[in-house]
Structure formats: structure tokens, C-alpha cells
Write an enzyme that holds these catalytic residues in place. Structure first.
Site, PDB file in Angstrom:
ATOM      1  N   CYS A   1       0.808  -1.216   0.000  1.00 26.71           N
ATOM      2  CA  CYS A   1       0.000   0.000   0.000  1.00 26.71           C
ATOM      3  C   CYS A   1       0.843   1.267   0.000  1.00 26.71           C
ATOM      4  O   CYS A   1       0.309   2.370  -0.183  1.00 26.71           O
ATOM      5  CB  CYS A   1      -0.950  -0.002   1.197  1.00 26.71           C
ATOM      6  SG  CYS A   1      -2.266  -1.236   1.059  1.00 26.71           S
TER       7      CYS A   1
ATOM      8  N   ASP B   1     -14.611   6.767   1.941  1.00 25.73           N
ATOM      9  CA  ASP B   1     -14.744   5.605   2.821  1.00 25.73           C
ATOM     10  C   ASP B   1     -14.098   4.381   2.180  1.00 25.73           C
ATOM     11  O   ASP B   1     -13.584   4.431   1.053  1.00 25.73           O
ATOM     12  CB  ASP B   1     -16.217   5.343   3.129  1.00 25.73           C
ATOM     13  CG  ASP B   1     -16.450   4.893   4.560  1.00 25.73           C
ATOM     14  OD1 ASP B   1     -15.580   4.185   5.102  1.00 25.73           O
ATOM     15  OD2 ASP B   1     -17.488   5.238   5.140  1.00 25.73           O
TER      16      ASP B   1
ATOM     17  N   ASP C   1      -8.909  -3.681  -4.585  1.00 30.52           N
ATOM     18  CA  ASP C   1      -7.605  -3.283  -4.061  1.00 30.52           C
ATOM     19  C   ASP C   1      -6.523  -4.186  -4.644  1.00 30.52           C
ATOM     20  O   ASP C   1      -6.682  -5.407  -4.667  1.00 30.52           O
ATOM     21  CB  ASP C   1      -7.583  -3.380  -2.529  1.00 30.52           C
ATOM     22  CG  ASP C   1      -6.654  -2.339  -1.908  1.00 30.52           C
ATOM     23  OD1 ASP C   1      -5.502  -2.250  -2.363  1.00 30.52           O
ATOM     24  OD2 ASP C   1      -7.080  -1.645  -0.981  1.00 30.52           O
TER      25      ASP C   1
END
Length: 332
Positions: free
Chosen positions: A14, A50, A68
Site C-alpha cells: 500500500c 470511505d 484493491d
């Protein structure tokens, strides 16, 4: 031949996200657009950044949708697949949902890395999805100069029991369900090849049990801690909820070796950008720069950050009334 997957990508996990400030500028034109005619009611969209989108399809059922993926965070292909799957599933848990089905997202440099390694990545993702009770049904792949893997996940939730990042109120504690420090340890792993089993275990642990415990405790506000670090994700929660978040720095848990990795200089560019992004809204108190960098450390498959007390997990601060000067984060 042994392949170190982290050497085939410019970033890792990430930490390779587009910086939050740049991302918000890019998607600004998509916020507040008119809803199309069609089935369902959009309950959570892009407005507050969110963790996933939520659409109510009838009175007591909502669909949760997210995607993701990222470049290798670990050299071991199977473990990277496990981490990427746990990370993708986390967005559904962070909304209070249950993952139902996932599809793979794979980018692979087929002329550089053997396809057998890609198969190991997919096997890792499948095993974690099975642990979550989530079906995996196909997906999409492209020939890519850098290896990338993740999932698009669809889940279900009760629209009356969602956990949103805009539902925080003053006076509630803040709970963190996984220790920080994954980012600096992954940076050390990328540069040295050292393996940190505690970090791998944290990244491959599902947020399922933590989410269930939060829902049982009546929590309505939460997010997960990933590429924007604790400070970045907490800033988004506080901004969306129109409150200020106060962090007790001494109460924040860290993985073994995280402070040593920081002291040795293994700090990703993503972590530095996280801190720069929140600094205008941050009251650091007397916290030194190194402490702030750890609080901004770009996590991969981190824990849930919950506005409420969750039994069995540490309280690291609280939400307080919004400050008139616009500060959303205080470190004490």
C-alpha cells in the site's frame, strides 16, 4: 532460480498508492454527481473517501463493493498473495460487511517472471479467501511491466448496522486492532531481504473477528489503516465526522523491530507523503518527528481503527469536539 519479487517493482504494498492529496484532486470531479436511474440506493459513495461503496438493494440488505491491488510487498509469492487478499477483504469488514465473492486482479511481466510464480500468488489469495468463506470466481489479468495483484470483492451488509467513517461523535474512544510498523519493516525487507514473521502474520490476519467484535459492541464508525497510515486514515475519519481525533502516542502498539527499522532509515516515500499531507491539520504536541513518521507509516493490510471500545484491543485515543482552527489530529 530464486526471485525476489520486491525487486521487480518501484514500490511495495500500500506504500505504492497515489498520494492522498493528489488522489483527492483527481477524483474531485466525481464527488456529488447525480445518481443514475437504476436499482438500489447508494448509501456510501465517494464523498468522504470511505473504504468501500455500499448500495441498499432492499430494506435489510446492502451490497458492499471494493477493489484493491498493489505491487509485491514480500518476496515470497504465496505470502504476497495472502497479504493482498486479506487487504482487499478488509475493506468489506471495515464497513461492517461480510465478503461473498471476489475476482482476481493480476498484472504480470510474463517475459520476465515465470508464470509458476503467478500461480503461487493466486494460490495464496485463494487460501485467504477460503479462510474468509468468500468465493473466488475468475478475474482479469494483463501483461504488465511490474507484477501487481489484488482482488475486487463484493459483500453483503445490514444497512442499519454499517460502520462508516462519517459517523464519529465526540467522547468515544479510539481502538486499533493491529499494531503499526508494517511499512518500515516491509521497506527493510525490500532493501535487505530480511523476513519479519510477525509482520507477515499481521498482514495475513483477517479483520473479520475484529469487525464482528466492533459490530457486537454497537460501533457505527470505523475505517481500516492501510496506505495513508494511521494519521492519514484518522484525518479522513475526523474530517468526515466533523470532529478532532486525539491520539495517545504512548498507547499505540508497534510490531517488534519497527522502531529499529525507522532508526536505520527504512522509511518509504509514501510514509513521508502521508505526514506532509496531514501536517497542516496536525497538532503534534511534543511528539518528535520520528514518532510522527511511525504514526504516518504506510501500512499494508493493517487493522481496523474503530470509534468505540472493542474488548480485547487497545484504546489509543479518543474523538473530541472539533477545534475551531480546523485541526483534525492531536498527538499527546
Amino acid at each position: 532460480m530464486t526471485y525476489r519479487l520486491t525487486q521487480y517493482a518501484h514500490g511495495g504494498g500500500c506504500a505504492c498508492k497515489i498520494p492522498p492529496g493528489e488522489l483527492e484532486s483527481v477524483v474531485a470531479g466525481l464527488v456529488g454527481t447525480t445518481a443514475p436511474d437504476g436499482p438500489g440506493e447508494l448509501l456510501v459513495g465517494l464523498d468522504d473517501g470511505d473504504d468501500a461503496a455500499v448500495v441498499r438493494i432492499n430494506g435489510d440488505t446492502a451490497v458492499v463493493a471494493t477493489a484493491d491491488f498493489f505491487t509485491p510487498v514480500l518476496d515470497d509469492p504465496y505470502d504476497w498473495g495472502r497479504v493482498a487478499a486479506a487487504n482487499a477483504l478488509s475493506d468489506v469488514y471495515a464497513m461492517g460487511g461480510t465478503p461473498v465473492v471476489a475476482v482476481n486482479l493480476l498484472g504480470w511481466p510474463r517475459d520476465v517472471l515465470p508464470m509458476e510464480l503467478a500461480a503461487r500468488v493466486l494460490a495464496g489469495g485463494l487460501d485467504v479467501a477460503r479462510e474468509a468463506g468468500c468465493h473466488v470466481a475468475g478475474g482479469h489479468s494483463v501483461d504488465d511491466p511490474e507484477p501487481k495483484y489484488g482482488m475486487a470483492v463484493t459483500g453483503l451488509a445490514d444497512p442499519a448496522a454499517l460502520m462508516r467513517n462519517d459517523a464519529g461523535v465526540p467522547g468515544v474512544p479510539l481502538t486499533l486492532t493491529k499494531p503499526l510498523g508494517v511499512g518500515v519493516l516491509n521497506s527493510r525487507h525490500k532493501q535487505t531481504g530480511e523476513v519479519f514473521p510477525e509482520a507477515v502474520a499481521a498482514m495475513t490476519t483477517l479483520n473479520r473477528d475484529a469487525a464482528a467484535a466492533a459490530l457486537k459492541a454497537g460501533v457505527v464508525c470505523a475505517t481500516d489503516v492501510t496506505g495513508f497510515g494511521l494519521l492519514g486514515h484518522l484525518h479522513k475519519l475526523a474530517r468526515a465526522s466533523r470532529v478532532t481525533a486525539r491520539i495517545d502516542a504512548a498507547a499505540v502498539p508497534y510490531l517488534a523491530g519497527a522502531r529499529d527499522a525507522l532508526a536505520a532509515g527504512y522509511v518509504s516515500g509514501g510514509t513521508k507523503r502521508n505526514l506532509d499531507w496531514v501536517r497542516p491539520r496536525l497538532d503534534p504536541g511534543t511528539a518528535p518527528e520520528d514518532e510522527l513518521l511511525l504514526l504516518a507509516d504506510a501500512q499494508t493490510s493493517g487493522g481496523l481503527l474503530v470509534a468505540g471500545e472493542v474488548p480485547g484491543y487497545p484504546v489509543i485515543g479518543s474523538l473530541v469536539a472539533a477545534r475551531p482552527d480546523g485541526v483534525t489530529l492531536e498527538v499527546r
